[in-house]
Design an enzyme around this catalytic site. Structure first.
Site, PDB file in Angstrom:
ATOM      1  N   ASP A 148     -31.934  52.889 -24.137  1.00  0.00           N
ATOM      2  CA  ASP A 148     -32.474  54.144 -23.637  1.00  0.00           C
ATOM      3  C   ASP A 148     -34.000  54.105 -23.585  1.00  0.00           C
ATOM      4  O   ASP A 148     -34.624  54.466 -22.583  1.00  0.00           O
ATOM      5  CB  ASP A 148     -32.025  55.298 -24.528  1.00  0.00           C
ATOM      6  N   SER A 177     -42.585  73.519 -26.536  1.00  0.00           N
ATOM      7  CA  SER A 177     -41.758  73.106 -25.407  1.00  0.00           C
ATOM      8  C   SER A 177     -41.501  74.309 -24.503  1.00  0.00           C
ATOM      9  O   SER A 177     -41.309  75.431 -24.994  1.00  0.00           O
ATOM     10  CB  SER A 177     -40.422  72.540 -25.897  1.00  0.00           C
TER      11      SER A 177
END
Length: 393
Positions: free
Chosen positions: A176, A72
């Site tokens: 979500d 990431s």
């Protein structure tokens, strides 16, 4: 939004590749903001979220050794996983979200070939805008495409929800992942969470716009009272089920039925939780009709009532979100404001006249910092499309 060439260069640097040519593929899944309908999704009720233009990008390169290497741009290091030995490790942090998706594909007997994946995102961390669902959905969408599978987007949203429920350990509802997967630019989406029935709701706000305000009070759902609130609702459901003929879930209980059943719920905290949920479903349906009719004044009032219910009945706001709510209401030109997301920190969403946005930011910042010592961060809330592959360079 990062350019694909920038992501390509970052990927090559992180994983030590030279020119990876056409083998790289790019995917995106947005975060979401819920306009109204909070803590109703896990009881089969109504929600009204929209997909944001903020989200998570994934750059994917195939391997042949059934190994995943995850990196990431927001965290140092890489996490390496054997495709056949996917287990939760607290030390892996953010990487447990894609790992949960890998395990779900394993459970469906999909033999994953292995990939190097770089994640890049611009959703504020722990702000209640569903960065976790965005990571899950971009991973599920990417694997569905690169493995040439044929899961529908709705099937992928369910898969991603199971990853968060069963692997990460947060008992979230479907909202979500659904918003991240099924969002449509220019629209919110009204979703009935038990049946997955939905319709798009045009956002015609005239001279008003939606502003997200981040409290910068960080929270983690696995460390909060989110799961406790869910258990309290389940306790209430077990009582109400025995009092109402044909009971399905709280999302199907009318206000009139609740007036009959509520006297049997004797635990005050449980009664308050259900009182919020049932009224919030009614507010969500009324808000949808108001937006479809272009009646944004009524919509703004429903937002205010929603926050007050989340504060007084569901008790998930806290001093920071309440301070943002109170300061926003003082601003001339703000029609409505409420906390959004699970609560315990995170963000509010406010309906603000375009000409009042600068004053809104200044006044809320001044009042909020005076009360909490924290500086808020503001985001203009634009609706975007759901999870997808990105083409081109």
């Amino acid at each position: 939004m990062p350019g694909l060439d920038t992501l390509r260069q970052t990927f090559a640097k992180v994983f030590g590749y030279g020119d990876s040519g056409e083998e790289l593929r790019f995917f995106f899944a947005p975060g979401r903001v819920n306009l109204i309908g909070e803590h109703t999704d896990f009881t089969g009720g109504y929600v009204l979220p929209l997909a944001l233009t903020y989200g998570t990008w994934a750059v994917v390169h195939p391997r042949r050794d059934r190994t995943f290497r995850l990196a990431s741009t927001s965290f140092a290091g890489k996490v390496e996983i054997d495709a056949d030995k996917v287990v939760y490790r607290q030390a892996d942090g953010w990487a447990n979200y894609p790992k949960g998706v890998f395990r779900e594909f394993n459970r469906f007997k999909v033999r994953l070939s292995g990939y190097d994946i770089l994640y890049d995102g611009n959703i504020p961390k722990a702000a209640g805008l569903s960065s976790s669902a965005s990571i899950e959905m971009v991973t599920a969408t990417a694997l569905n495409q690169v493995e040439s599978l044929d899961y529908s987007l709705i099937e992928l949203t369910k898969l991603a929800q199971r990853a968060e429920n069963q692997f990460v350990g947060v008992n979230c509802g479907i909202m979500d992942q659904f918003a991240s997967g099924m969002g449509q630019a220019g629209n919110a989406v009204l979703l009935k969470c038990d049946t997955m029935e939905y319709r798009y709701v045009p956002l015609s706000l005239g001279d008003y716009q939606l502003i997200i305000t981040n409290s910068n009070k960080q929270r983690s759902l696995t460390e909060s009272n989110y799961n406790l609130r869910r258990r309290e609702c389940e306790e209430g459901v077990n009582i109400v089920r025995n009092q109402l003929a044909g009971f399905v879930n709280l999302g199907n209980v009318s206000l009139a039925q609740w007036q009959v059943a509520k006297k049997y719920v004797t635990v005050p905290e449980v009664k308050k939780r259900l009182d919020h949920v049932i009224h919030e479903n009614e507010r969500t349906l009324a808000s949808t009709l108001a937006l479809e009719a272009g009646n944004i004044q009524d919509f703004g009032q429903y937002m205010i009532e929603s926050h007050e219910s989340l504060r007084d009945l569901f008790e998930v706001t806290g001093p920071e979100l309440d301070a943002l709510f109170e300061e926003a209401r003082r601003v001339e030109g703000c029609l409505g404001t409420r906390m959004t997301g699970a609560g315990f920190g995170g963000c509010t969403v406010s309906l603000v006249h375009t000409e009042a946005v600068s004053d809104f930011k200044a006044q809320v910042t001044r009042g909020y910092k005076g009360k909490t010592g924290l500086n808020p961060t503001f985001y203009h809330c634009n609706s975007g499309d759901g999870a997808r592959e990105l083409k081109g360079r």
